[in-house]
Design a protein around this motif. Structure first.
Motif, PDB file in Angstrom:
ATOM      1  N   SER A  41       0.908  -1.135  -0.016  1.00 20.96           N
ATOM      2  CA  SER A  41      -0.073   0.048  -0.154  1.00 20.96           C
ATOM      3  C   SER A  41       1.040   1.363   0.145  1.00 20.96           C
ATOM      4  O   SER A  41       0.541   2.313  -0.278  1.00 20.96           O
ATOM      5  CB  SER A  41      -0.817  -0.081   1.137  1.00 20.96           C
ATOM      6  N   SER A  42       2.101   1.180   0.480  1.00 22.12           N
ATOM      7  CA  SER A  42       2.817   2.319   0.672  1.00 22.12           C
ATOM      8  C   SER A  42       3.620   2.588  -0.706  1.00 22.12           C
ATOM      9  O   SER A  42       4.183   3.632  -0.911  1.00 22.12           O
ATOM     10  CB  SER A  42       3.920   1.936   1.552  1.00 22.12           C
ATOM     11  N   GLU A  43       3.377   1.386  -1.776  1.00 21.13           N
ATOM     12  CA  GLU A  43       4.181   1.877  -2.875  1.00 21.13           C
ATOM     13  C   GLU A  43       3.384   3.143  -3.800  1.00 21.13           C
ATOM     14  O   GLU A  43       2.462   3.197  -4.009  1.00 21.13           O
ATOM     15  CB  GLU A  43       4.168   0.505  -3.823  1.00 21.13           C
ATOM     16  N   ILE A  44       4.422   3.753  -4.542  1.00 28.04           N
ATOM     17  CA  ILE A  44       3.798   4.702  -5.233  1.00 28.04           C
ATOM     18  C   ILE A  44       3.855   4.534  -6.812  1.00 28.04           C
ATOM     19  O   ILE A  44       3.440   5.042  -7.765  1.00 28.04           O
ATOM     20  CB  ILE A  44       4.455   6.279  -5.185  1.00 28.04           C
ATOM     21  N   ILE A  45       4.728   3.301  -6.959  1.00 29.78           N
ATOM     22  CA  ILE A  45       4.612   2.899  -8.554  1.00 29.78           C
ATOM     23  C   ILE A  45       3.304   2.272  -8.924  1.00 29.78           C
ATOM     24  O   ILE A  45       2.797   1.722  -8.189  1.00 29.78           O
ATOM     25  CB  ILE A  45       5.938   1.882  -8.724  1.00 29.78           C
ATOM     26  N   SER A  46       3.201   2.215 -10.051  1.00 31.67           N
ATOM     27  CA  SER A  46       1.926   1.421 -10.584  1.00 31.67           C
ATOM     28  C   SER A  46       2.204   0.278 -11.132  1.00 31.67           C
ATOM     29  O   SER A  46       1.288  -0.641 -11.335  1.00 31.67           O
ATOM     30  CB  SER A  46       1.197   2.383 -11.630  1.00 31.67           C
ATOM     31  N   GLN A  47       3.544  -0.260 -11.422  1.00 28.14           N
ATOM     32  CA  GLN A  47       3.947  -1.430 -12.002  1.00 28.14           C
ATOM     33  C   GLN A  47       4.973  -2.072 -11.147  1.00 28.14           C
ATOM     34  O   GLN A  47       5.758  -1.388 -10.546  1.00 28.14           O
ATOM     35  CB  GLN A  47       4.311  -1.263 -13.449  1.00 28.14           C
ATOM     36  N   CYS A  48       4.960  -3.421 -10.924  1.00 23.01           N
ATOM     37  CA  CYS A  48       5.853  -4.035 -10.128  1.00 23.01           C
ATOM     38  C   CYS A  48       7.214  -4.271 -10.383  1.00 23.01           C
ATOM     39  O   CYS A  48       8.140  -4.732  -9.893  1.00 23.01           O
ATOM     40  CB  CYS A  48       5.105  -5.406  -9.777  1.00 23.01           C
ATOM     41  N   GLN A  49       7.546  -4.142 -11.888  1.00 28.52           N
ATOM     42  CA  GLN A  49       8.744  -4.296 -12.487  1.00 28.52           C
ATOM     43  C   GLN A  49       9.098  -5.912 -12.669  1.00 28.52           C
ATOM     44  O   GLN A  49      10.061  -5.986 -13.268  1.00 28.52           O
ATOM     45  CB  GLN A  49       9.888  -3.483 -11.790  1.00 28.52           C
ATOM     46  N   LEU A  50       8.356  -6.743 -12.201  1.00 26.96           N
ATOM     47  CA  LEU A  50       8.559  -8.134 -12.301  1.00 26.96           C
ATOM     48  C   LEU A  50       8.061  -8.676 -13.601  1.00 26.96           C
ATOM     49  O   LEU A  50       7.984 -10.000 -13.766  1.00 26.96           O
ATOM     50  CB  LEU A  50       8.184  -8.929 -10.944  1.00 26.96           C
ATOM     51  N   CYS A  51       7.066  -8.163 -14.007  1.00 27.16           N
ATOM     52  CA  CYS A  51       6.440  -8.881 -15.256  1.00 27.16           C
ATOM     53  C   CYS A  51       6.794  -8.248 -16.328  1.00 27.16           C
ATOM     54  O   CYS A  51       6.124  -8.554 -17.534  1.00 27.16           O
ATOM     55  CB  CYS A  51       4.730  -8.593 -15.056  1.00 27.16           C
ATOM     56  N   SER A  52       7.960  -7.698 -16.650  1.00 30.47           N
ATOM     57  CA  SER A  52       8.486  -7.247 -17.745  1.00 30.47           C
ATOM     58  C   SER A  52       8.611  -8.298 -18.995  1.00 30.47           C
ATOM     59  O   SER A  52       8.673  -7.802 -20.282  1.00 30.47           O
ATOM     60  CB  SER A  52       9.904  -6.266 -17.553  1.00 30.47           C
ATOM     61  N   SER A  53       9.034  -9.320 -18.455  1.00 28.27           N
ATOM     62  CA  SER A  53       9.305 -10.598 -19.384  1.00 28.27           C
ATOM     63  C   SER A  53       8.036 -11.144 -19.978  1.00 28.27           C
ATOM     64  O   SER A  53       8.327 -11.881 -20.936  1.00 28.27           O
ATOM     65  CB  SER A  53      10.234 -11.471 -18.726  1.00 28.27           C
ATOM     66  N   LEU A  54       6.829 -10.970 -19.266  1.00 21.02           N
ATOM     67  CA  LEU A  54       5.677 -11.817 -19.759  1.00 21.02           C
ATOM     68  C   LEU A  54       5.138 -11.123 -20.766  1.00 21.02           C
ATOM     69  O   LEU A  54       5.166  -9.782 -21.040  1.00 21.02           O
ATOM     70  CB  LEU A  54       4.786 -11.565 -18.357  1.00 21.02           C
ATOM     71  N   THR A  55       4.741 -11.717 -21.794  1.00 25.79           N
ATOM     72  CA  THR A  55       4.137 -11.422 -23.105  1.00 25.79           C
ATOM     73  C   THR A  55       2.684 -10.791 -23.191  1.00 25.79           C
ATOM     74  O   THR A  55       2.350 -10.245 -24.162  1.00 25.79           O
ATOM     75  CB  THR A  55       4.339 -12.331 -24.224  1.00 25.79           C
ATOM     76  N   PHE A  56       2.026 -10.912 -22.046  1.00 22.21           N
ATOM     77  CA  PHE A  56       0.427 -10.717 -22.209  1.00 22.21           C
ATOM     78  C   PHE A  56       0.194  -8.915 -22.055  1.00 22.21           C
ATOM     79  O   PHE A  56       1.298  -8.139 -21.807  1.00 22.21           O
ATOM     80  CB  PHE A  56      -0.506 -11.271 -21.371  1.00 22.21           C
ATOM     81  N   THR A  57      -0.834  -8.748 -22.402  1.00 24.47           N
ATOM     82  CA  THR A  57      -1.132  -7.079 -22.502  1.00 24.47           C
ATOM     83  C   THR A  57      -1.397  -6.800 -21.003  1.00 24.47           C
ATOM     84  O   THR A  57      -0.731  -5.742 -20.532  1.00 24.47           O
ATOM     85  CB  THR A  57      -2.281  -6.705 -23.300  1.00 24.47           C
ATOM     86  N   ALA A  58      -2.355  -7.331 -20.329  1.00 23.56           N
ATOM     87  CA  ALA A  58      -2.637  -7.255 -18.954  1.00 23.56           C
ATOM     88  C   ALA A  58      -3.404  -8.131 -18.358  1.00 23.56           C
ATOM     89  O   ALA A  58      -3.849  -9.056 -19.055  1.00 23.56           O
ATOM     90  CB  ALA A  58      -3.540  -5.988 -19.062  1.00 23.56           C
ATOM     91  N   ALA A  59      -3.145  -8.419 -16.979  1.00 25.04           N
ATOM     92  CA  ALA A  59      -3.750  -9.702 -16.331  1.00 25.04           C
ATOM     93  C   ALA A  59      -4.399  -9.098 -14.997  1.00 25.04           C
ATOM     94  O   ALA A  59      -4.059  -8.328 -14.427  1.00 25.04           O
ATOM     95  CB  ALA A  59      -2.633 -10.583 -15.844  1.00 25.04           C
ATOM     96  N   ARG A  60      -5.678  -9.990 -14.891  1.00 26.78           N
ATOM     97  CA  ARG A  60      -6.248  -9.539 -13.462  1.00 26.78           C
ATOM     98  C   ARG A  60      -6.900 -10.905 -12.922  1.00 26.78           C
ATOM     99  O   ARG A  60      -7.182 -11.876 -13.847  1.00 26.78           O
ATOM    100  CB  ARG A  60      -7.455  -8.709 -13.833  1.00 26.78           C
TER     101      ARG A  60
ATOM    102  N   THR B  63       2.530 -20.059 -17.984  1.00 27.87           N
ATOM    103  CA  THR B  63       1.502 -20.434 -18.678  1.00 27.87           C
ATOM    104  C   THR B  63       0.768 -19.726 -19.680  1.00 27.87           C
ATOM    105  O   THR B  63       0.584 -19.562 -20.839  1.00 27.87           O
ATOM    106  CB  THR B  63       0.418 -21.530 -18.127  1.00 27.87           C
ATOM    107  N   VAL B  64       0.181 -18.666 -18.950  1.00 27.46           N
ATOM    108  CA  VAL B  64      -0.712 -17.484 -19.851  1.00 27.46           C
ATOM    109  C   VAL B  64       0.214 -16.649 -20.727  1.00 27.46           C
ATOM    110  O   VAL B  64       0.002 -16.345 -21.745  1.00 27.46           O
ATOM    111  CB  VAL B  64      -1.329 -16.703 -18.886  1.00 27.46           C
ATOM    112  N   SER B  65       1.566 -16.574 -20.550  1.00 32.19           N
ATOM    113  CA  SER B  65       2.440 -15.845 -21.299  1.00 32.19           C
ATOM    114  C   SER B  65       2.772 -16.499 -22.324  1.00 32.19           C
ATOM    115  O   SER B  65       2.958 -15.982 -23.573  1.00 32.19           O
ATOM    116  CB  SER B  65       3.708 -15.444 -20.257  1.00 32.19           C
TER     117      SER B  65
END
Length: 255
Positions: free
Chosen positions: A67-86, A220-222
């Motif tokens: 909750s204290s993070e001000i970034i909107s992306q985690c930086q751990l998903c840069s290698s994944l190929t999908f557009t967005a996941a929920r 798998t989804v990537s």
């Protein structure tokens, strides 16, 4: 108005029968499930299960952020190929029970169907134009009798009108079942080249909603998304019932 009253009456009667004639224990706490809509868990366990809509998440992969993070992306998903996941919520409590129950029988409770539909209708998933379930290999689908991802896809399609393209994506390699302790690299290697698009015309130019039961590392989804994008899909959005929180994510400031 009359139809609504009849539906409500039928629901009350069904719940009474569930409690008195066919009582079912909550798959989480073993208390009695009072409403058929909540199966396989009770209302109390549903209320204690953390939903993604209640958390700050990575705008791309949907991973929960501190909750204290001000970034909107985690930086751990840069290698994944999908557009967005929920995902509807975390892999715990009622959602974990629902995933395990779906692996045994092709049924989605009303509460879970409504949560999935709610998520499919909001940004960015609402941009989808068709639905593709993550496929099982033919051998595994014969063993199970159905593909749980296809059950999810059909439930969403009935309410949105988006076409389901079950025959568009196939699994061409019968990989081992992912073990709980497999790391991200092992999972990624196990599904490399495992998926192929069988009918390009069904997904060319489409915004694909790719659905599955659980998002663990995204391997798998990537792999599925890569095959879809290479075959001409415009975008690939991921929707799953639950999301596993990875140890690697915790080390990187995500929980």
């Amino acid at each position: 108005m009359l139809a609504s009253a009849i539906k409500t009456g039928l629901g009350i009667g069904r719940d009474a029968a569930l409690a008195l004639i066919y009582p079912q224990a909550c798959a989480v706490c073993r208390a009695s499930v009072e409403s058929h809509d909540d199966l396989p868990a009770c209302a109390a366990c549903w209320s204690e299960t953390r939903l993604i809509r209640e958390l700050a998440i990575c705008s791309r992969c949907g991973a929960p952020l501190l909750s204290s993070e001000i970034i909107s992306q985690c930086q751990l998903c840069s290698s994944l190929t999908f557009t967005a996941a929920r995902a509807v919520g975390l892999y715990e409590g009622a959602l974990r029970a629902a995933v395990l129950d779906l692996k045994r029988k092709p049924y989605l409770g009303t509460r879970l169907r409504d949560l999935l539909l709610e998520l499919a209708r909001v940004e960015p998933l609402h941009r989808a134009t068709c639905i593709v379930p993550v496929p099982l290999h033919r051998q595994r689908e014969r063993e199970r009798g159905f593909n749980q991802a296809a059950i999810i896809a059909r439930a969403i399609a009935r309410r949105t009108g988006w076409p389901v393209r079950e025959e568009a994506l196939i699994r061409v390699v019968h990989t081992q079942v992912h073990r709980t302790l497999m790391d991200e690299r092992a999972r990624r290697e196990s599904v490399a080249g495992a998926f192929a698009v069988a009918k390009r015309r069904l997904i060319e130019g489409e915004n694909v909603l790719l659905v599955d039961d659980v998002f663990t590392t995204g391997a798998t989804v990537s792999a599925c998304a890569q095959a879809l994008l290479e075959a001409g899909a415009r975008a690939v959005f991921i929707l799953t019932i639950a999301r596993v929180v990875r140890a690697e994510a915790e080390a990187g400031g995500i929980r």
